[in-house]
Design a protein around this motif. Structure first.
Motif, mmCIF file in Angstrom:
data_model
loop_
_atom_site.group_PDB
_atom_site.id
_atom_site.type_symbol
_atom_site.label_atom_id
_atom_site.label_comp_id
_atom_site.label_asym_id
_atom_site.label_seq_id
_atom_site.Cartn_x
_atom_site.Cartn_y
_atom_site.Cartn_z
ATOM 1 N N GLY A 26 -39.435 16.468 21.766
ATOM 2 C CA GLY A 26 -38.880 16.037 23.046
ATOM 3 C C GLY A 26 -39.823 16.252 24.212
ATOM 4 O O GLY A 26 -39.772 15.519 25.206
ATOM 5 N N THR A 27 -40.696 17.226 24.105
ATOM 6 C CA THR A 27 -41.694 17.447 25.153
ATOM 7 C C THR A 27 -42.744 16.352 25.118
ATOM 8 O O THR A 27 -43.214 15.892 26.156
ATOM 9 N N VAL A 28 -43.087 15.909 23.924
ATOM 10 C CA VAL A 28 -44.118 14.887 23.754
ATOM 11 C C VAL A 28 -43.561 13.487 23.989
ATOM 12 O O VAL A 28 -44.195 12.657 24.633
ATOM 13 N N LEU A 29 -42.367 13.228 23.471
ATOM 14 C CA LEU A 29 -41.755 11.901 23.584
ATOM 15 C C LEU A 29 -40.899 11.829 24.848
ATOM 16 O O LEU A 29 -40.028 12.676 25.044
ATOM 17 N N PRO A 30 -41.101 10.830 25.671
ATOM 18 C CA PRO A 30 -40.345 10.760 26.924
ATOM 19 C C PRO A 30 -38.869 10.403 26.737
ATOM 20 O O PRO A 30 -38.087 10.561 27.659
ATOM 21 N N VAL A 31 -38.473 9.950 25.565
ATOM 22 C CA VAL A 31 -37.092 9.527 25.356
ATOM 23 C C VAL A 31 -36.183 10.637 24.837
ATOM 24 O O VAL A 31 -34.986 10.456 24.738
ATOM 25 N N LEU A 32 -36.730 11.797 24.535
ATOM 26 C CA LEU A 32 -35.953 12.886 23.963
ATOM 27 C C LEU A 32 -36.093 14.124 24.835
ATOM 28 O O LEU A 32 -37.197 14.643 25.001
ATOM 29 N N PRO A 33 -35.000 14.611 25.415
ATOM 30 C CA PRO A 33 -35.105 15.818 26.237
ATOM 31 C C PRO A 33 -35.334 17.056 25.374
ATOM 32 O O PRO A 33 -34.595 17.305 24.432
ATOM 33 N N GLY A 34 -36.364 17.817 25.669
ATOM 34 C CA GLY A 34 -36.686 18.985 24.857
ATOM 35 C C GLY A 34 -35.964 20.247 25.284
ATOM 36 O O GLY A 34 -35.707 21.129 24.460
ATOM 37 N N GLY A 35 -35.627 20.362 26.562
ATOM 38 C CA GLY A 35 -35.025 21.584 27.103
ATOM 39 C C GLY A 35 -33.813 22.096 26.358
ATOM 40 O O GLY A 35 -33.762 23.285 26.002
ATOM 41 N N GLY A 74 -28.652 25.942 36.500
ATOM 42 C CA GLY A 74 -28.137 24.583 36.548
ATOM 43 C C GLY A 74 -29.263 23.579 36.454
ATOM 44 O O GLY A 74 -30.392 23.933 36.123
ATOM 45 N N MET A 75 -28.934 22.323 36.776
ATOM 46 C CA MET A 75 -29.923 21.253 36.725
ATOM 47 C C MET A 75 -29.828 20.428 38.004
ATOM 48 O O MET A 75 -28.771 20.345 38.618
ATOM 49 N N THR A 76 -30.931 19.809 38.352
ATOM 50 C CA THR A 76 -30.904 18.911 39.499
ATOM 51 C C THR A 76 -30.198 17.621 39.095
ATOM 52 O O THR A 76 -30.088 17.294 37.908
ATOM 53 N N ARG A 77 -29.731 16.890 40.078
ATOM 54 C CA ARG A 77 -29.070 15.616 39.816
ATOM 55 C C ARG A 77 -30.011 14.678 39.067
ATOM 56 O O ARG A 77 -29.615 13.977 38.140
ATOM 57 N N LYS A 78 -31.292 14.706 39.440
ATOM 58 C CA LYS A 78 -32.287 13.844 38.793
ATOM 59 C C LYS A 78 -32.425 14.194 37.307
ATOM 60 O O LYS A 78 -32.491 13.303 36.451
ATOM 61 N N GLU A 79 -32.463 15.489 36.969
ATOM 62 C CA GLU A 79 -32.562 15.909 35.567
ATOM 63 C C GLU A 79 -31.328 15.473 34.781
ATOM 64 O O GLU A 79 -31.439 14.986 33.655
ATOM 65 N N LYS A 80 -30.158 15.645 35.374
ATOM 66 C CA LYS A 80 -28.919 15.251 34.707
ATOM 67 C C LYS A 80 -28.892 13.750 34.440
ATOM 68 O O LYS A 80 -28.532 13.314 33.344
ATOM 69 N N ILE A 81 -29.254 12.968 35.442
ATOM 70 C CA ILE A 81 -29.235 11.510 35.290
ATOM 71 C C ILE A 81 -30.230 11.074 34.228
ATOM 72 O O ILE A 81 -29.916 10.242 33.369
ATOM 73 N N ARG A 82 -31.426 11.643 34.245
ATOM 74 C CA ARG A 82 -32.461 11.274 33.272
ATOM 75 C C ARG A 82 -32.004 11.548 31.844
ATOM 76 O O ARG A 82 -32.088 10.687 30.963
ATOM 77 N N ILE A 83 -31.467 12.724 31.605
ATOM 78 C CA ILE A 83 -31.014 13.093 30.271
ATOM 79 C C ILE A 83 -29.859 12.195 29.823
ATOM 80 O O ILE A 83 -29.819 11.714 28.686
ATOM 81 N N ASN A 84 -28.911 11.921 30.724
ATOM 82 C CA ASN A 84 -27.764 11.088 30.378
ATOM 83 C C ASN A 84 -28.159 9.647 30.096
ATOM 84 O O ASN A 84 -27.625 9.030 29.174
ATOM 85 N N ILE A 85 -29.070 9.103 30.862
ATOM 86 C CA ILE A 85 -29.510 7.722 30.630
ATOM 87 C C ILE A 85 -30.190 7.595 29.272
ATOM 88 O O ILE A 85 -29.917 6.659 28.514
ATOM 89 N N ILE A 86 -31.062 8.536 28.964
ATOM 90 C CA ILE A 86 -31.756 8.498 27.672
ATOM 91 C C ILE A 86 -30.755 8.628 26.523
ATOM 92 O O ILE A 86 -30.787 7.860 25.562
ATOM 93 N N ALA A 87 -29.850 9.586 26.624
ATOM 94 C CA ALA A 87 -28.857 9.775 25.561
ATOM 95 C C ALA A 87 -27.940 8.559 25.440
ATOM 96 O O ALA A 87 -27.636 8.110 24.333
ATOM 97 N N ASP A 88 -27.505 8.010 26.567
ATOM 98 C CA ASP A 88 -26.634 6.826 26.538
ATOM 99 C C ASP A 88 -27.332 5.630 25.903
ATOM 100 O O ASP A 88 -26.708 4.852 25.188
ATOM 101 N N PHE A 89 -28.611 5.489 26.160
ATOM 102 C CA PHE A 89 -29.375 4.397 25.568
ATOM 103 C C PHE A 89 -29.284 4.448 24.040
ATOM 104 O O PHE A 89 -28.973 3.457 23.381
ATOM 105 N N PHE A 90 -29.509 5.620 23.486
ATOM 106 C CA PHE A 90 -29.467 5.760 22.028
ATOM 107 C C PHE A 90 -28.047 5.651 21.477
ATOM 108 O O PHE A 90 -27.827 5.123 20.385
#
Length: 135
Positions: A26-35, A74-90
């Motif tokens: 997930g750190t290497v691939l931009p589509v998978l959140p590693g955190g 917690g997480m910033t709004r930007k982090e939350k949106i990014r993770i949700n968009i990627i997960a929703d895509f899949f």
């Protein structure tokens, strides 16, 4: 003789190792959140043995992802949106490619729960407070 404690330790180590590998991907691939995978790996390693937990806590991955998340609480709004968009895509791709109705329903329920969890359970923090000042 193998005890239940030993078996649990081995299972937590294996789960932690798998989660760590997915986190690295997930750190290497931009589509998978590693955190989130690093957080789960930290949990599993802590349950497996003190030696493995101490090793993981000394890695740069732990410092960068786990400690940062725990300190911010917690997480910033930007982090939350990014993770949700990627997960929703899949999830959406999976819904279109799966032919089993029950699986489609489970995927949609999972997506809805994910959004609920990110909105209600993970604190949204201000992105201005997370940036470090350069002196």
């Amino acid at each position: 003789m193998i005890t239940i404690k030993k078996v649990k330790s081995i299972l937590f180590f294996l789960l932690g190792s798998i989660s760590l590998l997915i986190g690295i991907a997930g750190t290497v691939l931009p589509v998978l959140p590693g955190g989130p995978f690093y957080l789960f790996a930290a949990f599993c390693f802590a349950k497996s043995s003190k030696t493995i937990e101490n090793w993981f806590k000394r890695t740069s991955l732990y410092e960068k992802y786990v400690v940062a998340f725990l300190q911010k609480k917690g997480m910033t709004r930007k982090e939350k949106i990014r993770i949700n968009i990627i997960a929703d895509f899949f999830i959406v791709i999976s819904v279109f490619y799966v032919d089993i109705l029950l699986v489609k329903i489970l995927l949609i329920v999972l997506a809805l729960y994910k959004h609920y969890y990110f909105i209600k359970k993970i604190k949204t923090i201000d992105s201005n407070n997370t940036k470090q000042r350069a002196f």
